[in-house]
Design an enzyme around this catalytic site. Structure first.
Site, PDB file in Angstrom:
ATOM      1  N   CYS A   1      83.194   3.172 -14.666  1.00 54.72           N
ATOM      2  CA  CYS A   1      81.838   2.686 -14.872  1.00 54.72           C
ATOM      3  C   CYS A   1      81.512   2.721 -16.353  1.00 54.72           C
ATOM      4  CB  CYS A   1      80.833   3.485 -14.064  1.00 54.72           C
ATOM      5  SG  CYS A   1      80.639   5.181 -14.605  1.00 54.72           S
TER       6      CYS A   1
ATOM      7  N   VAL B   1      71.761   9.013 -11.358  1.00 50.08           N
ATOM      8  CA  VAL B   1      72.334   8.671 -12.657  1.00 50.08           C
ATOM      9  C   VAL B   1      73.821   8.373 -12.496  1.00 50.08           C
ATOM     10  CG1 VAL B   1      70.650  10.056 -13.914  1.00 50.08           C
ATOM     11  CG2 VAL B   1      72.791  11.103 -13.190  1.00 50.08           C
ATOM     12  N   CYS B   2      74.362   7.631 -13.445  1.00 47.55           N
ATOM     13  CA  CYS B   2      75.783   7.321 -13.479  1.00 47.55           C
ATOM     14  C   CYS B   2      76.584   8.611 -13.521  1.00 47.55           C
ATOM     15  CB  CYS B   2      76.080   6.488 -14.722  1.00 47.55           C
ATOM     16  SG  CYS B   2      77.820   6.148 -15.030  1.00 47.55           S
ATOM     17  N   PRO B   3      77.670   8.757 -12.746  1.00 50.94           N
ATOM     18  CA  PRO B   3      78.328   7.745 -11.922  1.00 50.94           C
ATOM     19  C   PRO B   3      78.025   7.884 -10.429  1.00 50.94           C
ATOM     20  CG  PRO B   3      79.817   9.540 -12.265  1.00 50.94           C
ATOM     21  CD  PRO B   3      78.516   9.953 -12.921  1.00 50.94           C
TER      22      PRO B   3
ATOM     23  N   CYS C   1      79.368   4.140 -18.105  1.00 54.38           N
ATOM     24  CA  CYS C   1      78.938   5.377 -18.764  1.00 54.38           C
ATOM     25  C   CYS C   1      80.117   6.134 -19.341  1.00 54.38           C
ATOM     26  CB  CYS C   1      78.181   6.271 -17.784  1.00 54.38           C
ATOM     27  SG  CYS C   1      79.232   6.910 -16.473  1.00 54.38           S
TER      28      CYS C   1
END
Length: 214
Positions: free
Chosen positions: A94, A10-12, A96
Site C-alpha cells: 500500500c 488508518v493504513c494498512p 503508506c
C-alpha cells in the site's frame, strides 16, 4: 456478500481487512469495502486487482467511499490467508509504505519510536501502524531489533506493546539495545523481549536474508 467496514481505519488496516475477507470467500463471491478516504480506495483497489479480482469504486458522500470487489474462482487469493502463505507479491503493498512482501528470513530493525521525518505525532501514528502491519504478515520476521529511540517501544506503557507481545508469542525474537535502554533510563521498564548488545545487533543484521527498516 461480505461487507468490510474500514471507516476511520488508518493504513494498512483497510487492506488487511479486505485481504482477510477475500480469504473468507473461499474462492468466489462479492465484497464491499467502506472507507473514508481516496488513499484507502487506491490501496484496496490495487491489492484486490493484483489478486485477480474485478474492482469498482464509488463515492457515496463526503468522506465515504465504497469499493465493490468481485472475486472469481481463479482469484489467486481464493485459498485464503492460511493456504496462500508466501504467495503475496509486491503489487499487494500500500502507498503508506508498509511492506507485506514475503522475503523469507527477515529482520526488522527499528531505530526510532517514530516513522519518517516531519511531524512527530504523525510519525508515532505511522510507527504504530507499521508494527501492527507486521503482526498481520503471512510470513513473520525471525527477529526485530530496537535501538536508539526505538527502545522506547519495548517498555511499559508503549502503544506498540500489545503488538510486540503478540509477535513474541508467535516466535519472533524481540531484541532491544541495552546501551539505549540505559541512556534513556528505562532498562528496568523493559516489557517484551530481551536486552542485546551492538555486536549481536550487527551479527543479526549481517546474517539476515533481508533487513527492513521503517
Amino acid at each position: 456478500m461480505i461487507t468490510v467496514n474500514a471507516m476511520g481505519d488508518v493504513c494498512p488496516i483497510p487492506v488487511i481487512k479486505t485481504r482477510k475477507a477475500i480469504g473468507e470467500l473461499g474462492g468466489s463471491g462479492q465484497i464491499e469495502v467502506l472507507v473514508d478516504n481516496e488513499t484507502a480506495v487506491r490501496n484496496v483497489t490495487k491489492m484486490a486487482e493484483s489478486s485477480g479480482a474485478e474492482v469498482a469504486a464509488e463515492k457515496l458522500g463526503e468522506g465515504k467511499y465504497r469499493v465493490n470487489i468481485t472475486v472469481g474462482a481463479g482469484t489467486e487469493d481464493g485459498a485464503g490467508p492460511e493456504e496462500g502463505k508466501g504467495q503475496i507479491t509486491e503489487d499487494k503493498g500500500c502507498e503508506c509504505g508498509a511492506d507485506t512482501t514475503d522475503h523469507g528470513h527477515t529482520v526488522v530493525v527499528v531505530p526510532s519510536d517514530k516513522m519518517g521525518d516531519g511531524d512527530d505525532e504523525l510519525g508515532r501514528i505511522l510507527m504504530k501502524s507499521f508494527l501492527f502491519a507486521v503482526t498481520q504478515l503471512d510470513e513473520l520476521p525471525e527477529k526485530m531489533v530496537f535501538y536508539n529511540g526505538g527502545a522506547k517501544l519495548t517498555v511499559e506503557d508503549s502503544p506498540a506493546l500489545g503488538d510486540l507481545k503478540s509477535l513474541e508469542e508467535q516466535g519472533v525474537e524481540i531484541m532491544t539495545c541495552g546501551t539505549c535502554l540505559d541512556f534513556y533510563g528505562i532498562k528496568d521498564k523493559l516489557a517484551v523481549g530481551t536486552v542485546t548488545n551492538m555486536y549481536s545487533i550487527v551479527e543479526t543484521m549481517q546474517q539476515a536474508g533481508r533487513v527492513i527498516r521503517p
